[in-house]
Write a protein that holds these residues in place. Sequence first.
Motif, PDB file in Angstrom:
ATOM      1  N   LEU A 123      -3.804  -5.576   0.893  1.00  0.00           N
ATOM      2  CA  LEU A 123      -2.995  -5.527  -0.452  1.00  0.00           C
ATOM      3  C   LEU A 123      -1.529  -4.581  -0.450  1.00  0.00           C
ATOM      4  N   GLY A 124      -1.660  -3.577   0.635  1.00  0.00           N
ATOM      5  CA  GLY A 124      -0.403  -2.979   0.765  1.00  0.00           C
ATOM      6  C   GLY A 124       0.035  -1.824  -0.379  1.00  0.00           C
ATOM      7  N   LEU A 125      -0.979  -1.443  -1.114  1.00  0.00           N
ATOM      8  CA  LEU A 125      -0.928  -0.720  -2.504  1.00  0.00           C
ATOM      9  C   LEU A 125      -0.556   0.816  -2.287  1.00  0.00           C
ATOM     10  N   TRP A 126      -0.637   1.411  -1.207  1.00  0.00           N
ATOM     11  CA  TRP A 126      -0.419   2.780  -1.223  1.00  0.00           C
ATOM     12  C   TRP A 126       1.075   3.181  -1.730  1.00  0.00           C
ATOM     13  N   ALA A 127       2.076   2.531  -1.613  1.00  0.00           N
ATOM     14  CA  ALA A 127       3.155   3.420  -2.360  1.00  0.00           C
ATOM     15  C   ALA A 127       3.312   3.027  -3.612  1.00  0.00           C
ATOM     16  N   PRO A 128       2.888   2.106  -4.480  1.00  0.00           N
ATOM     17  CA  PRO A 128       2.868   1.877  -5.501  1.00  0.00           C
ATOM     18  C   PRO A 128       1.868   2.667  -6.403  1.00  0.00           C
ATOM     19  N   LEU A 129       0.633   2.679  -5.862  1.00  0.00           N
ATOM     20  CA  LEU A 129      -0.572   3.696  -6.367  1.00  0.00           C
ATOM     21  C   LEU A 129      -0.095   5.056  -6.284  1.00  0.00           C
ATOM     22  N   ALA A 130       0.272   5.569  -5.087  1.00  0.00           N
ATOM     23  CA  ALA A 130       0.771   7.009  -4.918  1.00  0.00           C
ATOM     24  C   ALA A 130       1.844   7.361  -5.965  1.00  0.00           C
ATOM     25  N   ARG A 131       2.963   6.301  -6.181  1.00  0.00           N
ATOM     26  CA  ARG A 131       4.136   6.870  -7.182  1.00  0.00           C
ATOM     27  C   ARG A 131       3.413   6.894  -8.497  1.00  0.00           C
ATOM     28  N   GLU A 154      -6.257   6.612   3.361  1.00  0.00           N
ATOM     29  CA  GLU A 154      -6.899   6.006   4.593  1.00  0.00           C
ATOM     30  C   GLU A 154      -5.884   4.741   4.753  1.00  0.00           C
ATOM     31  N   SER A 155      -5.510   4.318   6.049  1.00  0.00           N
ATOM     32  CA  SER A 155      -4.664   3.153   6.096  1.00  0.00           C
ATOM     33  C   SER A 155      -4.685   2.677   7.661  1.00  0.00           C
ATOM     34  N   PRO A 156      -4.213   1.493   7.825  1.00  0.00           N
ATOM     35  CA  PRO A 156      -4.168   0.834   9.200  1.00  0.00           C
ATOM     36  C   PRO A 156      -3.441   1.681  10.101  1.00  0.00           C
ATOM     37  N   ARG A 157      -4.070   2.169  11.196  1.00  0.00           N
ATOM     38  CA  ARG A 157      -3.333   2.692  12.240  1.00  0.00           C
ATOM     39  C   ARG A 157      -1.870   2.723  12.728  1.00  0.00           C
ATOM     40  N   GLY A 158      -0.723   3.348  12.666  1.00  0.00           N
ATOM     41  CA  GLY A 158       0.396   3.130  13.020  1.00  0.00           C
ATOM     42  C   GLY A 158       1.195   2.403  11.825  1.00  0.00           C
ATOM     43  N   GLN A 159       0.765   2.345  10.651  1.00  0.00           N
ATOM     44  CA  GLN A 159       1.510   1.869   9.596  1.00  0.00           C
ATOM     45  C   GLN A 159       2.064   3.199   8.707  1.00  0.00           C
ATOM     46  N   ALA A 160       3.391   2.907   8.647  1.00  0.00           N
ATOM     47  CA  ALA A 160       4.307   3.965   8.018  1.00  0.00           C
ATOM     48  C   ALA A 160       4.069   3.792   6.603  1.00  0.00           C
ATOM     49  N   LEU A 161       3.861   4.914   5.660  1.00  0.00           N
ATOM     50  CA  LEU A 161       3.448   4.872   4.288  1.00  0.00           C
ATOM     51  C   LEU A 161       4.746   5.564   3.421  1.00  0.00           C
ATOM     52  N   ASP A 163      -8.940   1.523  14.584  1.00  0.00           N
ATOM     53  CA  ASP A 163      -7.647   0.976  13.966  1.00  0.00           C
ATOM     54  C   ASP A 163      -7.351   1.652  12.687  1.00  0.00           C
ATOM     55  N   VAL A 164      -7.827   2.814  12.317  1.00  0.00           N
ATOM     56  CA  VAL A 164      -7.561   3.575  11.191  1.00  0.00           C
ATOM     57  C   VAL A 164      -6.985   4.731  11.174  1.00  0.00           C
ATOM     58  N   SER A 165      -6.119   5.185  10.212  1.00  0.00           N
ATOM     59  CA  SER A 165      -5.605   6.359  10.394  1.00  0.00           C
ATOM     60  C   SER A 165      -6.057   7.052   8.931  1.00  0.00           C
TER      61      SER A 165
END
Length: 191
Positions: free
Chosen positions: A128-136, A153-160, A176-178
Amino acid sequence: MKAMPGRIRIIGGNLRNSRLNVPDLPGLRPTPERVRETLFNWLAPTIAGVRALDLCAGTGALGIEALSRGAAAVQFVEPERASAEALRGNLSRLKAEAADVAQMDAMQFLRGAPRPFGLAFLDPPFALGLWAPLARQMEQGGWLVEGAQIYVESPRGQALALPPNWMPYREGHAGDVSYALYRRSQIVPLS
């Protein structure tokens, strides 16, 4: 409710070795035991008495581990009915009274009246890629106290794209998890 295909173990605190029932749901990805152990070693000096928010709770393993290790209270937020029911069942069986489960979308929850937390777990479904909107929304909505710690917690290598005043404290990788722990500062660093 769907059958419980698995169980995960609480690894520390007064609920140590308790097992959590895990429903069989697509995309449900409990945080691995060794990652939880690392995270809670990082949190050990500050977990006692903290109020925590387990956003996108899933199994609730992170929040229940926090309760087991001395958190004062945990607010769980989980939109999936089967996951929320399993979480309530686990909390009831473990007699974890300092917990509340809100069965709703995380963004909908964060649009409500804020109750600032000293610890937040941000581990949304990866697809769902919700990191940025939820963090904001957590940051702008007044959901975090000054100095709050935020686990991501996010996929390894994904810039947040996280708020600039969330300062990286510790981080690691497992497969595969960061995963990373941030500390919230009131001061936004200059770019």
